[in-house]
Design a protein around this motif. Structure first.
Motif, PDB file in Angstrom:
ATOM      1  N   GLU A 143       2.300  -5.244  -1.877  1.00  0.00           N
ATOM      2  CA  GLU A 143       2.748  -4.285  -1.670  1.00  0.00           C
ATOM      3  C   GLU A 143       2.155  -4.996  -3.543  1.00  0.00           C
ATOM      4  OE1 GLU A 143       4.597  -1.823  -2.305  1.00  0.00           O
ATOM      5  OE2 GLU A 143       4.714  -1.397   0.232  1.00  0.00           O
ATOM      6  N   GLY A 144       2.170  -4.209  -4.574  1.00  0.00           N
ATOM      7  CA  GLY A 144       1.994  -3.775  -5.827  1.00  0.00           C
ATOM      8  C   GLY A 144       0.242  -4.441  -6.083  1.00  0.00           C
ATOM      9  N   ASN A 145      -0.261  -4.794  -5.065  1.00  0.00           N
ATOM     10  CA  ASN A 145      -1.594  -4.377  -4.978  1.00  0.00           C
ATOM     11  C   ASN A 145      -2.596  -3.358  -4.865  1.00  0.00           C
ATOM     12  OD1 ASN A 145      -4.559  -5.211  -4.306  1.00  0.00           O
ATOM     13  ND2 ASN A 145      -3.469  -7.765  -4.654  1.00  0.00           N
ATOM     14  N   PRO A 146      -2.591  -3.060  -5.468  1.00  0.00           N
ATOM     15  CA  PRO A 146      -3.844  -1.739  -5.751  1.00  0.00           C
ATOM     16  C   PRO A 146      -4.856  -1.649  -4.055  1.00  0.00           C
ATOM     17  CG  PRO A 146      -3.701  -1.676  -7.537  1.00  0.00           C
ATOM     18  CD  PRO A 146      -3.395  -3.103  -7.155  1.00  0.00           C
ATOM     19  N   SER A 147      -6.051  -2.571  -4.642  1.00  0.00           N
ATOM     20  CA  SER A 147      -6.267  -2.907  -3.189  1.00  0.00           C
ATOM     21  C   SER A 147      -6.376  -3.332  -2.005  1.00  0.00           C
ATOM     22  CB  SER A 147      -8.007  -3.943  -3.262  1.00  0.00           C
ATOM     23  OG  SER A 147      -8.625  -4.003  -4.964  1.00  0.00           O
ATOM     24  N   SER A 148      -5.193  -3.991  -2.257  1.00  0.00           N
ATOM     25  CA  SER A 148      -4.177  -3.905  -0.776  1.00  0.00           C
ATOM     26  C   SER A 148      -3.898  -3.137  -0.149  1.00  0.00           C
ATOM     27  CB  SER A 148      -3.161  -5.141  -0.952  1.00  0.00           C
ATOM     28  OG  SER A 148      -3.918  -6.237  -1.089  1.00  0.00           O
ATOM     29  N   VAL A 149      -3.025  -2.217  -0.645  1.00  0.00           N
ATOM     30  CA  VAL A 149      -2.974  -1.198  -0.893  1.00  0.00           C
ATOM     31  C   VAL A 149      -3.604   0.403   0.202  1.00  0.00           C
ATOM     32  CG1 VAL A 149      -1.236   1.511  -1.266  1.00  0.00           C
ATOM     33  CG2 VAL A 149      -0.986  -0.898  -2.403  1.00  0.00           C
ATOM     34  N   GLU A 150      -5.081   0.572  -0.580  1.00  0.00           N
ATOM     35  CA  GLU A 150      -6.188   1.491  -0.165  1.00  0.00           C
ATOM     36  C   GLU A 150      -6.310   0.612   1.016  1.00  0.00           C
ATOM     37  OE1 GLU A 150      -9.067   0.946  -3.140  1.00  0.00           O
ATOM     38  OE2 GLU A 150      -8.023   1.831  -4.688  1.00  0.00           O
ATOM     39  N   LEU A 151      -6.000  -0.774   1.718  1.00  0.00           N
ATOM     40  CA  LEU A 151      -6.905  -0.862   2.990  1.00  0.00           C
ATOM     41  C   LEU A 151      -5.859  -0.278   3.722  1.00  0.00           C
ATOM     42  CD1 LEU A 151      -8.944  -2.811   4.821  1.00  0.00           C
ATOM     43  CD2 LEU A 151      -7.441  -4.574   4.691  1.00  0.00           C
ATOM     44  N   MET A 152      -4.159  -0.668   4.209  1.00  0.00           N
ATOM     45  CA  MET A 152      -3.411  -0.171   4.324  1.00  0.00           C
ATOM     46  C   MET A 152      -3.972   1.464   3.837  1.00  0.00           C
ATOM     47  SD  MET A 152      -1.746  -2.736   5.054  1.00  0.00           S
ATOM     48  CE  MET A 152      -0.056  -2.063   5.907  1.00  0.00           C
ATOM     49  N   GLU A 153      -4.011   2.165   3.933  1.00  0.00           N
ATOM     50  CA  GLU A 153      -4.403   3.186   3.592  1.00  0.00           C
ATOM     51  C   GLU A 153      -5.605   3.985   5.301  1.00  0.00           C
ATOM     52  OE1 GLU A 153      -4.608   5.340   0.257  1.00  0.00           O
ATOM     53  OE2 GLU A 153      -2.043   5.342  -0.182  1.00  0.00           O
ATOM     54  N   ARG A 154      -6.558   2.885   4.592  1.00  0.00           N
ATOM     55  CA  ARG A 154      -7.735   2.919   5.769  1.00  0.00           C
ATOM     56  C   ARG A 154      -7.375   2.468   7.182  1.00  0.00           C
ATOM     57  NH1 ARG A 154     -10.432   0.937   0.646  1.00  0.00           N
ATOM     58  NH2 ARG A 154     -10.802  -0.850   1.696  1.00  0.00           N
ATOM     59  N   VAL A 155      -6.386   1.765   7.177  1.00  0.00           N
ATOM     60  CA  VAL A 155      -6.158   1.172   8.104  1.00  0.00           C
ATOM     61  C   VAL A 155      -5.500   1.817   8.975  1.00  0.00           C
ATOM     62  CG1 VAL A 155      -4.465  -0.561  10.136  1.00  0.00           C
ATOM     63  CG2 VAL A 155      -6.330  -1.664   8.165  1.00  0.00           C
ATOM     64  N   PHE A 156      -4.626   2.703   8.239  1.00  0.00           N
ATOM     65  CA  PHE A 156      -3.355   3.856   9.122  1.00  0.00           C
ATOM     66  C   PHE A 156      -3.316   5.198   8.997  1.00  0.00           C
ATOM     67  CE2 PHE A 156      -0.745   0.346   8.736  1.00  0.00           C
ATOM     68  CZ  PHE A 156      -0.788  -0.286  10.224  1.00  0.00           C
ATOM     69  N   PRO A 157      -3.722   6.461   9.442  1.00  0.00           N
ATOM     70  CA  PRO A 157      -3.879   7.385   9.991  1.00  0.00           C
ATOM     71  C   PRO A 157      -3.329   8.123   8.370  1.00  0.00           C
ATOM     72  CG  PRO A 157      -2.758   7.254  11.563  1.00  0.00           C
ATOM     73  CD  PRO A 157      -3.382   6.135  11.061  1.00  0.00           C
ATOM     74  N   LYS A 158      -3.744   8.858   7.397  1.00  0.00           N
ATOM     75  CA  LYS A 158      -2.919   9.616   6.539  1.00  0.00           C
ATOM     76  C   LYS A 158      -2.062  10.260   6.972  1.00  0.00           C
ATOM     77  CE  LYS A 158      -6.903   9.236   3.013  1.00  0.00           C
ATOM     78  NZ  LYS A 158      -7.894  10.332   2.538  1.00  0.00           N
ATOM     79  N   PRO A 159      -1.673  10.714   7.388  1.00  0.00           N
ATOM     80  CA  PRO A 159      -0.652  11.679   8.310  1.00  0.00           C
ATOM     81  C   PRO A 159       0.524  10.326   8.540  1.00  0.00           C
ATOM     82  CG  PRO A 159      -2.079  12.177   9.472  1.00  0.00           C
ATOM     83  CD  PRO A 159      -3.031  11.580   8.481  1.00  0.00           C
ATOM     84  N   LEU A 160       0.356   9.457   8.533  1.00  0.00           N
ATOM     85  CA  LEU A 160       1.321   8.337   9.212  1.00  0.00           C
ATOM     86  C   LEU A 160       2.294   7.764   7.958  1.00  0.00           C
ATOM     87  CD1 LEU A 160       2.997   6.872  12.003  1.00  0.00           C
ATOM     88  CD2 LEU A 160       1.339   5.760  11.928  1.00  0.00           C
TER      89      LEU A 160
END
Length: 1674
Positions: A121-138
């Protein structure tokens, strides 16, 4: 290298220590300086913590994750962001994501989720990584749930792991309650990881077990790849250090972790190799398992269709557009079908939102293909959904969709079953279109021009195609084709001619069963419009008329016919229509022949048309042979119309014309059946229309009269005869004089007489009765008219026939009723009355009335006329019936109701009798008169009523009817009343009936009747009558009589002895119903009369009521009455004493007393068992008493007047023989009774004492009774009794004692009580103290008590001093004092007796002198005078038990001192004082060293730290783990914590010696009974510890790779481990840890700590710099 289990144990111990300081419920006690120092030190070694989190031990990982969270939460914002980047670049974030997503340990998973939250949380790069790990609908769903948590319908995965005391009130719960950096939204990411365990199957998103497995595999694969790269870099560094710095650089193809890559060999030292960073920018999880799902655009069709109708679309318009687009260009048939299915559902679901469908051209395009049946089916299903909107219908027609539809419809002629289904669907679709596009507006006005859709459908070629579907012969297809055509032509007359031109009539009639009512309505419309040429050639006139009469909707057709369709498909045989299977077969054959060319053409060309193929559109006329053979009158089948049972009413068009034509046919017809049918038809029309013009002057009397003559000549009844008679009656009833004259002129009266005579001679049956009724109805009509009534005298047979019919009223009641009506009409003429009386009509009417038939009222109606208009009618009637009936008949204006009411009314009074028996007698006489040929006077001569002769009469009154009419009898003077009563009381007239009458008169007249009653005969009847019924009724009369004063006096005066001796004896027979009454009579009559009471005792009649009382089977009320009678006897002043003396020989005293006081309770007492000191009564005694009384009563001679009672002899009964009776008290029962007061205690005690000498075997029980009685009061005992008692219970010195200690003790207590109450000296005069002392000597247990009693005697009287001196008592007492074996109490008792003797004023000096002799003075000296001061007192402690100190007197403090436990200080003081000296740096360094490089030196250093940390005894688990570590190293265990030792129950091995092998520890099983089911033994654990302590690495004996804490927990719980099953051990340990997890407590303890523990950058000193390039964390 230390063994792996040892390293795991040390790591777990160190991590648990740190976790307890920073992230546990105990962390609140950690001082802030210590916590700050720990956080700073751990921050400097963050890499070691991360390495610790990757250890393959759940406990270590859990502690490490919690420590990391505690450290991260305390960092300043800039350092916190640097740590996030470092964790992401080193792939540690990916590792924690894998833990959060798939860890099997719930507490570890929760901690990992919260740690990932902090790192992302609060880290854009880490959040982007999480979005690539999990499907966007989820992720989108996560965002939606964060705004609306209730949208998640399943429980979150981690909520089941939260302890109960941490359950949140709201759902879903917030798993991170502690403060975190501002950008951290804990709820958000917790929802994401919790949703991973939930399956989603939605239109744009699928998440299930496959995708979860793919996610796990991709994360593990990426982590493994990065780990191999790290291993490669480490090996490269080693190689670079081993080679020369100037060596040439060579590619490392073989050592590269990834195939196809090479890395330059460093030219210099190790720093020439750059550090590694994870390429997270290009990492993305691709879910290959979803590639096989059918997807159109962004929508998964299978997910949509599988969840219909629950699934919802966010953008239905977009979805429909996507489906339409793909449908246009899709070529795959299966996909096209799935698209159409989804399109149908979506459009049907969201039609109000979408509106009209705008893509109809592609649908029509695909519909033109005739070779794709699956697509066609889906298209038709979609169109059925779309046609709900009228605009879609219009757009479909405008796009040219009707042509392909008709082309598909034509395939029904191919014979393919699938084509039939398609045809049905198409027709239903067209029906929907035609119904939704009407030709009328809302106000019912016709639209001009018609709507385009209906115009297009009504095209001739389309109508022909639709109509030709009828030729297939399928019912469903035909019904839908007919319905469609009906919808099209319903509001358009012009289309009817077009429909008629395509040959629809033969098509409809070809298959009548498939046509239905809509087809019949369509044919009716065609006929009504004039298009009826074809129908009239195919159907007969009756069916056409039925079709014309049928409206457009089904209704019942007049004349009883069914609707046209029902007639067409059924079997109809009606007056206007005759149709059956034969006619239907002819019809279908004609239609098939006409349509044969068209059927042949359709087999070759499905688009062939009727007009093009059939040469002639008008078929040939069809003939029906069966219909041509029927007799028809004006379109009505006569045979069916005549069948009134089937067709009660048949309407004709012109009734006069129909009757005229039918009569004409009747003249010409000679067939009997036809004549019958015609007559019935004429009668039916005439009955329905009685005022026809043809009836005013009937033209066919000659025909009907001739038919009557024919019937009379045939001498048989027939339907034709009935019809002719009915027709003549209806014609004559039309009130036309011309018709009556015509009938007479046609010689109708002789013909009618001949018919009546013929019917009278036939045996009676139903048909004869019907014909006779019709003929007699004609007689009634003719007799009602004066013109024809006189003519009937010329035919006397008619009168005889009427009387004969009345006589046979039971066989034919309706005919008899009509005959009586005819007789009533004939009585208007006197001549007819005379004739009727001659034919015995009066007696026939009386017979009907007496027998109560249905014609009784009609018969009563003719009776007044026959009686009044004849000479002997009234006389004959008076001889048969009651005068009330005669008066009712001869009264002026008498009617049938009055006569019948008087005849049927019963009269049963003392003065008049008329009842049903007499009416039956009258009926029998009338029947005999009717059957006899003699005149009535001859038959009735000398006749009398037998019923009246059998009635008993007294004084001119009917005795049987006095009851209920008492007032009528009493309504006379006293003389007449006395005559009646005296006659009733006469002995020769006394019967049951007279008794009932007397009883009723006594009840109504009371004392007036009782004064004139003579009771002797009545009482004699009660006493000696053999007839029980008569005796019972007489008893009722006497009982009523004695209840009156006059009657009671009469009974006592004249019947005293009869009552006491004879009447009372009847009570012995309990079977008699009059016993209760007899008892009441006797009780009332005897009462307290002295003379009668004396007679009861003298003659022994007292036994009779006594027998009733003592027999338990008697009625309770009878027994109470008998007891009351006995009570009167025993209470009598003159005879009561004698009566009690007699009854005492049968009853026990208690019962006699009860009889005196409360006699009503005596029966219950006799039935109950009673065992008490003053009375014993049992069922056996009651039975014996009842037998004795009954035997004596039955043998009693009451006439002698001298009776001696025999008694019941109950004293010898076995139930009381075992008891001792003293003064009326049973001694044994008195002893056993808890409480019982004796009235005369003195007498009882004296009696018991006297009985002791007579019954030596009863001495003991007598003693107990006396002792108990003495306790109640102070009795006065007689001297003789006391002497007997002493002789029996206090034997002399030389007399043998046969009593035991208990009996002797009882005797002593009795003597003491008597001595205390001795007011007259009786006791003292009969007692010997020497014998008392001897008694004590024989029973040492009571020797002291005996001496005390002796002392009392001596003090009371000097006589006892004389006995003591003369009997040797002084010497006996001195021997006691001199005996060394005697007790001090005995010595004191003996000394007290001696002192009492010395104190005697008369002979005390002699006793003193005896005691002061030289041989005695030494014995007596210690006891002379008062008692010595040192002598033990009886009331003191002598012989007692001295008090001992109570255990409770010991204080808790002293107990603790005894066991060596010192007091302890407050826990907070201990914690603060002990933890302030922690060497934080050394502790963290030891943890880092063991985690990174677990060498022997680092292990020893860690153990040193643990030894210093041993003071903390709060964490039991840590203590156990320290002990295990020490055990594995062979160290001695030093601990004073007994609670832990007792809890663990593990035997610690002795300190190991370097040269000696360690002994296997003894493992005690746990006391909780737990068992993991393993088959190992304690040797397995011993071997495991031995291997660990020796440092052996033998693979065959490798211990389980589990945390040391887990191992010790298993041993402590008594679990036996097996070294070969390491995975099972690891899972069991993880499960045990999860169950006792403190993760929830950790979360709760950290809440609110960030405010006081947040560090600054200066607090971190010279820690990690946050360099992005370093990989020390990896």
């Amino acid at each position: 290298m230390p063994p792996a289990p040892l390293v795991d144990a040390i790591l777990a111990l160190l991590a648990s220590i740190l976790a307890s300081l920073l992230a546990s419920p105990r962390a609140v006690a950690t001082p802030d300086p210590v916590a700050s120092a720990l956080v700073a030190a751990l921050y400097q070694r963050t890499g070691a913590l991360l390495q610790l989190a990757r250890v393959d031990a759940v406990g270590v990982q859990r502690h490490a994750v919690n420590i990391l969270r505690a450290v991260l939460e305390s960092l300043p914002p800039e350092t916190f962001r640097a740590v996030q980047d470092k964790a992401r670049n080193a792939a540690q974030l990916l590792f924690f994501v894998s833990l959060a997503a798939g860890s099997p340990d719930p507490p570890l998973r929760i901690g990992a989720i919260l740690l990932v939250t902090l790192l992302v949380e609060g880290n854009p790069s880490s959040v982007e990584l999480m979005e690539r790990v999990f499907p966007k609908p989820l992720v989108l769903r996560m965002l939606q749930l964060s705004e609306n948590p209730t949208a998640l319908t399943r429980p979150l995965a981690h909520t089941r792991c939260v302890p109960l005391w941490r359950k949140p009130a709201a759902y879903p719960p917030d798993p991170s309650p502690m403060p975190v950096p501002p950008a951290c939204q804990t709820r958000l990411w917790s929802l994401l990881f919790d949703m991973l365990s939930v399956d989603f199957f939605e239109p744009t998103f699928i998440w299930d077990a496959r995708t979860r497995a793919e996610l796990n595999d991709k994360l593990i694969s990426e982590l493994d790849t990065f780990t191999r790269w790290r291993a490669w870099r480490a090996s490269a560094l080693e190689l670079s250090q081993a080679h020369d710095a100037s060596a040439a650089t060579a590619p490392l193809h073989d050592d590269s972790p990834v195939a196809g890559t090479s890395h330059p060999r460093p030219a210099g030292h190790a720093r020439a190799i750059p550090p590694l960073r994870w390429n997270h920018e290009e990492f993305e999880v691709v879910y290959d398992s979803l590639a096989g799902e059918l997807r159109v655009g962004q929508f998964y069709l299978d997910a949509i269709l599988a969840r219909v109708p629950e699934v919802k679309l966010a953008q239905p318009g977009v979805f429909v557009e996507e489906m339409a687009h793909h449908l246009t260009f899709c070529t795959d048939v299966a996909i096209r079908c799935r698209i159409l299915q989804a399109l149908k559902w979506a459009y049907g679901e969201y039609m109000p939102v979408l509106g009209a469908y705008r893509y109809m051209e592609p649908v029509v395009m695909h519909l033109r293909a005739l070779d794709q049946p699956l697509v066609r089916e889906c298209l038709l299903s979609f169109l059925a959904q779309a046609f709900v909107l009228r605009d879609n219908i219009k757009s479909f027609v405008a796009a040219g969709g009707l042509d392909p539809l008709m082309a598909h419809l034509a395939t029904v002629h191919s014979g393919d079953p699938a084509a039939l289904t398609v045809g049905i669907s198409i027709l239903e679709l067209l029906i929907l279109a035609a119904s939704l596009v009407p030709s009328l507006d809302a106000h019912g006005r016709l639209l001009v021009p018609p709507p385009r859709v209906r115009t297009a459908l009504a095209a001739p070629n389309y109508l022909a195609a639709i109509a030709q579907c009828l030729l297939v012969g399928d019912s469903e297809l035909s019904s839908r084709a007919i319905l469609l055509i009906d919808l099209l032509v319903r509001d358009s007359e012009s289309l009817l001619y077009d429909v008629g031109s395509i040959g629809i009539e033969p098509m409809l009639l070809l298959h009548p069963l498939h046509m239905g009512q809509p087809g019949a309505n369509l044919l009716a419309r065609l006929v009504a419009a004039g298009v009826d040429a074809t129908v009239r050639r195919l159907l007969p006139d009756g069916m056409v008329a039925l079709l014309c009469a049928a409206p457009s909707t089904p209704m019942a057709i007049r004349s009883g016919d069914t609707p046209f369709y029902d007639a067409l498909v059924g079997d109809v045989d009606a007056p206007r229509v005759m149709w059956g299977p034969a006619e239907r077969e002819l019809l279908t054959a004609a239609c098939a022949e006409h349509l044969a060319p068209l059927v042949t053409a359709l087999g070759q060309d499905p688009l062939a048309k009727y007009l093009d193929v059939v040469p002639s559109t008008v078929p040939d006329q069809v003939t029906y042979p069966r219909l041509d053979a029927e007799l028809v009158v004006r379109g009505v089948f006569v045979r069916n119309m005549a069948d009134a049972a089937r067709f009660p009413v048949t309407e004709v068009d012109n009734e006069n014309a129909f009757v005229s034509e039918a009569l004409a046919c009747l003249r010409t017809s000679s067939e009997h059946q036809s004549q019958t049918a015609l007559v019935r038809c004429i009668v039916g029309v005439v009955a329905a229309h009685p005022h026809l013009a043809v009836l005013s002057a009937f033209p066919a009397f000659d025909i009907v009269v001739s038919l009557l003559h024919d019937a009379a000549a045939a001498a048989t009844v027939s339907d034709l005869l009935d019809g002719v008679l009915d027709l003549i009656h209806r014609v004559l009833a039309a009130d036309s004089e011309s018709n009556a004259k015509g009938f007479v002129q046609a010689q109708g009266l002789p013909a009618l007489e001949a018919v009546l005579v013929m019917l009278g001679e036939l045996p009676v049956d139903t048909q004869v009765a019907t014909s006779l009724q019709l003929a007699l109805r004609l007689v009634a009509v003719l007799g009602s008219r004066s013109a024809t009534r006189t003519r009937l005298l010329l035919v006397p047979g008619t009168v005889a026939a009427c009387v004969r019919a009345v006589e046979r009223w039971e066989a034919m009641p309706h005919a008899a009723s009509v005959a009586l009506a005819a007789i009533a009409a004939l009585t208007a003429e006197d001549a007819h009355c005379v004739l009727l009386v001659e034919h015995k009509a009066l007696f026939a009417a009386l017979a009907c009335m007496a027998e109560g038939g249905v014609v009784a009222l009609d018969a009563a109606g003719v009776l007044p006329a026959l009686v009044n208009r004849s000479d002997n009618g009234a006389v004959d009637l008076a001889r048969l019936v009651d005068m009330h009936v005669v008066r009712a008949a001869v009264r002026d204006g008498a009617c049938g109701h009055d006569v019948l009411d008087a005849f049927t009314a019963d009269a049963q009074t003392p003065h008049r009798v008329w009842n049903s028996a007499m009416r039956a007698e009258v009926a029998a006489v009338c029947r005999r008169l009717l059957a006899s040929p003699l005149p009535a006077a001859d038959v009735l001569d000398g006749w009398e009523s037998e019923v009246l002769a059998a009635e008993p009469v007294v004084a001119g009154l009917f005795v049987a009817y006095i009851v209920g009419a008492e007032d009528e009898v009493l309504d006379c003077d006293d003389a007449d009343l006395a005559t009646v009563v005296t006659g009733l009381c006469a002995a020769d007239a006394l019967t049951v009936v007279t008794c009932k009458a007397l009883h009723a008169l006594l009840g109504a007249g009371g004392e007036r009747v009782a004064a004139v009653v003579d009771p002797l005969a009545l009482v004699d009847a009660v006493s000696s009558a053999d007839d029980e019924h008569l005796a019972s009724e007489a008893a009722r009369v006497v009982a009523r009589l004695v209840s009156l004063d006059a009657g009671l006096a009469a009974v006592r005066t004249g019947c005293g002895e009869v009552v006491t001796r004879g009447l009372l004896a009847r009570v012995l027979d309990e079977t008699l119903r009059m016993v209760p009454t007899v008892l009441v009579i006797a009780w009332t009559a005897i009462g307290t009369e002295p003379g009668m009471l004396a007679d009861l005792l003298a003659c022994g009649s007292v036994l009779f009521p006594l027998a009733v009382v003592v027999e338990c089977g008697r009625r309770e009320t009878d027994r109470v009455v008998a007891a009351s009678m006995l009570a009167n006897l025993v209470r009598s002043p003159d005879h009561g004493e004698a009566a009690r003396a007699i009854l005492a020989q049968y009853l026990i005293p208690l019962h006699v007393q009860t009889l005196v006081t409360t006699p009503h309770r005596l029966p219950a007492m006799l039935d109950a068992e009673l065992v008490q000191p003053n009375a014993v009564w049992s069922r056996g005694m009651a039975a014996a008493l009842a037998r004795a009384v009954r035997v004596e009563a039955e043998e009693l001679d009451v006439g002698s007047g001298r009776w001696q009672p025999a008694g019941a002899q109950l004293a010898s009964h076995p139930d009381v023989a075992g008891y001792t009776l003293v003064s009326g008290i049973y001694v044994e029962l008195f002893v056993d009774a808890p409480i019982f007061a004796i009235a005369d205690v003195s007498g009882f005690v004296s009696g018991c004492m006297a009985a002791m000498s007579e019954s030596p075997d009863k001495v003991r029980v007598l003693l107990a009774a006396v002792e108990k009685a003495v306790r109640q009061s102070r009795p006065r005992v007689e001297a003789e009794s006391l002497a007997a008692f002493v002789a029996a219970c206090v034997p002399g010195v030389d007399t043998p004692d046969e009593l035991d200690d208990a009996a002797s003790g009882s005797a002593l207590r009795i003597l003491a009580a008597l001595l205390a109450a001795d007011l007259n000296g009786v006791v003292t005069s009969g007692l010997d103290v020497n014998r008392l002392a001897a008694l004590g000597k024989r029973h040492p247990a009571m020797e002291i008590a005996a001496l005390e009693l002796v002392q009392q005697c001596v003090q009371l009287s000097d006589v006892f001093v004389d006995q003591a001196l003369d009997g040797g008592l002084i010497g006996l007492l001195l021997n006691i004092l001199a005996s060394p074996s005697s007790s001090s109490e005995l010595d004191l008792a003996a000394a007290a007796v001696l002192r009492a003797c010395v104190a005697d004023p008369r002979r005390g000096s002699e006793v003193a002198a005896e005691l002061e002799q030289s041989r005695n003075v030494g014995i007596w000296a210690p006891y002379a005078g008062s008692a010595p001061a040192d002598a033990p007192s009886s009331g003191g402690d002598v012989g007692g038990v001295s008090a001992v100190p109570s255990l409770a007197a010991s204080s808790w403090a002293s107990s603790l001192d005894d066991v060596g436990v010192d007091g302890y200080a407050d826990a907070s003081d201990y914690r603060d004082s002990s933890m302030s000296e922690i060497d934080v740096d050394r502790l963290v360094a030891a943890l880092a060293g063991v985690a990174v490089e677990p060498s022997a030196g680092m292990v020893e250093e860690a153990l040193g730290v643990l030894d210093e940390w041993d003071d903390d005894d709060d964490d039991d688990e840590s203590i156990v783990e320290r002990r295990e570590v020490s055990t594995q190293l062979g160290r001695p265990v030093e601990s004073d914590d007994e609670s832990i030792e007792s809890e663990s129950e593990v035997a610690t091995p002795a300190p190991a010696v370097a040269d000696a092998a360690p002994e296997a520890p003894v493992v005690a099983p746990a006391d909780d009974g737990s068992d993991d089911g393993s088959e190992g033994s304690s040797n397995d654990v011993a071997d495991l510890l031995e291997v660990v302590s020796d440092g052996s690495s033998d693979d065959d004996h490798a211990p389980p790779q589990a945390a040391s804490g887990d191992l010790l927990a298993q041993i402590r719980m008594g679990t036996q481990l097996r070294a070969v099953d390491t995975e099972a051990v690891r899972q069991a340990s993880a499960a045990a840890r999860a169950e006792s997890s403190l993760s929830g407590a950790i979360l709760a303890s950290m809440e609110g700590r960030r405010k006081v523990m947040t560090l600054t950058s200066e607090d971190l000193r010279d820690g990690w710099s946050g360099d992005e390039g370093s990989d020390d964390w990896a």
